[in-house]
Design a protein around this motif. Structure first.
Motif, mmCIF file in Angstrom:
data_model
loop_
_atom_site.group_PDB
_atom_site.id
_atom_site.type_symbol
_atom_site.label_atom_id
_atom_site.label_comp_id
_atom_site.label_asym_id
_atom_site.label_seq_id
_atom_site.Cartn_x
_atom_site.Cartn_y
_atom_site.Cartn_z
ATOM 1 N N SER A 186 0.846 -1.184 0.000
ATOM 2 C CA SER A 186 0.000 0.000 0.000
ATOM 3 C C SER A 186 0.879 1.231 0.000
ATOM 4 C CB SER A 186 -0.921 0.000 1.221
ATOM 5 O OG SER A 186 -1.663 1.192 1.300
ATOM 6 N N LEU A 187 0.258 2.391 -0.201
ATOM 7 C CA LEU A 187 0.982 3.640 -0.074
ATOM 8 C C LEU A 187 1.373 3.849 1.387
ATOM 9 C CD1 LEU A 187 -1.193 5.899 -2.395
ATOM 10 C CD2 LEU A 187 1.117 5.080 -2.843
ATOM 11 N N PRO A 188 2.370 4.691 1.644
ATOM 12 C CA PRO A 188 2.814 4.921 3.029
ATOM 13 C C PRO A 188 1.685 5.422 3.920
ATOM 14 C CG PRO A 188 4.361 5.870 1.461
ATOM 15 C CD PRO A 188 3.175 5.441 0.667
ATOM 16 N N ASP A 189 1.774 5.082 5.198
ATOM 17 C CA ASP A 189 0.794 5.513 6.178
ATOM 18 C C ASP A 189 0.777 7.044 6.264
ATOM 19 O OD1 ASP A 189 0.275 6.366 9.203
ATOM 20 O OD2 ASP A 189 -0.801 4.491 8.819
ATOM 21 N N GLN A 221 -4.209 5.007 1.812
ATOM 22 C CA GLN A 221 -3.507 3.926 2.497
ATOM 23 C C GLN A 221 -4.498 2.792 2.720
ATOM 24 O OE1 GLN A 221 -2.525 6.039 6.209
ATOM 25 N NE2 GLN A 221 -4.073 4.833 7.263
#
Length: 383
Positions: free
Chosen positions: A232-235, A304
């Motif tokens: 996933s994309l960064p938090d 996210q």
């Protein structure tokens, strides 16, 4: 000196952007216009240097934002100019008799030669008294004349500014329309965005047709994805409460507030101007775009894992499901029609701004449950 008190009835005034500062004692429209002009200039330089489609999209997005800022500054400045001009005109009309008498006195004094003005037929003593009276009266006449001159000059400036606004508005409206057209083409030409998955059109159509609620639709989003990349994309939890709103506008209703029909929704509603640009508030995967239920055109973003941003009510949507979009990427335009110049001028003359007639619905879902968008977006305390 006395003759210098006579007011010029015809005024030739040069217009500069600094004159706007004299119109508004509050937030200066001039400052807004200068900032917008600077952004527009920077956007033009970026656009000229852009060679790749992705760079072109970014430059055009900034150009379109700059046009929106410039037009907003012009509308607000024109509104304030019109109000001030109307106020001064009313004041001058109300004092018409007094002003006529003042001008008559000044013209009479100016028409009399200085030596004759100082003499009195009853001799030296009365001549001295006449001179003393004239010395007392002249400063008051001078102050009144200067105040009147200042107001007449300001009226002339404001009227000239209103006239020049027609050309400025026409150029701005043409420019913003061209920027929208170019942006749409640049997005169509863009091929270098990363993709997390490929959308299955048949599964998407079935999901849309069978969905009865936003919750049900959101829970089935994973079913329309093929070949989805892991991860996933960064938090972005550290950005909670700091995300910019995706469109320029004002909050019309907050989460849980009922509308005129008594209907409540878990998201917030923004009032925007027609054809306003909508962008991603943060980097995100584009999960879905298109019509959905009674929401109109919908864009669903996943910044996210487990977090969805739902934007509903757009007229035009950009992109394709599965793309990973950078922060600030264009994802669509609001509906409605840009006001004609005549309408803008008429509204400004009435002291009103052009209407924010379009609405964008924003819903935030964590683990498929709605949460108050204010927890994520920087909405401001005064909105």
């Amino acid at each position: 000196m006395i003759r210098a008190l006579i007011l010029p009835l015809s005024l030739s005034v040069g217009l500069t952007i600094g004159l706007m500062n004299a119109v508004a004692a509050e937030t200066s429209p001039a400052a807004l216009a200068e900032a917008a002009a600077a952004r527009l200039d920077q956007a033009g330089q970026t656009l000229a240097a852009a060679e790749k489609a992705r760079d072109r999209v970014k430059a055009l997005t900034e150009t379109l934002r700059a046009f929106e800022d410039g037009l907003e500054a012009m509308r607000e400045g024109l509104r304030r100019v019109s109000l001030r001009e109307a106020q001064l005109t009313r004041e001058l009309d109300a004092r018409e008799t007094e002003i006529s008498q003042l001008l008559g006195v000044l013209q009479s004094i100016a028409a009399t030669p200085d030596p004759v003005l100082a003499m009195h037929p009853d001799g030296p003593t009365d001549t001295a008294r006449s001179g003393m009276l004239l010395a007392d009266v002249t400063p008051a006449l001078t102050d009144q004349a200067q105040a009147l001159r200042s107001k007449l000059q300001e009226v002339a400036i404001l009227r000239s500014l209103q006239q020049s606004a027609v050309d400025t508005l026409a150029q701005g409206l043409d420019g913003v329309q061209q920027a929208r057209t170019d942006l749409s083409q640049a997005i169509s030409d863009r091929t270098n965005l990363p993709k997390r998955f490929t959308e299955d059109p048949l599964k998407t159509a079935l999901l849309v047709a069978s969905a009865e609620t936003l919750t049900g639709f959101a829970s089935g989003l994973s079913e329309i994805a093929e070949g989805e990349a892991p991860g996933s994309l960064p938090d972005i939890s550290h950005r909670k409460g700091k995300l910019p709103l995706p469109v320029q506008g004002t909050i019309l209703r907050r989460a849980g507030e009922a509308d005129a029909a008594g209907i409540t929704r878990p998201g917030l509603i923004l009032a925007t101007r027609p054809r306003a640009l909508v962008t991603t508030p943060t980097a995100a995967t584009l999960r879905y775009l298109g019509p959905l239920l009674d929401y109109g055109n919908v864009v669903i973003l996943e910044p996210q894992a487990g977090l969805l941003l739902v934007l509903a009510g757009l007229d035009v949507v950009y992109g394709s499901a599965g793309q990973v979009l950078p922060s600030g990427s264009p994802i669509g335009l609001m509906g409605g029609e840009e006001a004609e110049i005549g309408t803008i001028l008429s509204q400004a003359g009435e002291g009103a701004g052009t209407e924010a007639s379009e609405t964008l619905y924003i819903e935030v879902r964590e683990n498929n449950a709605p949460v108050d968008p204010v927890a994520w977006f920087a909405t401001g305390k005064d909105k």
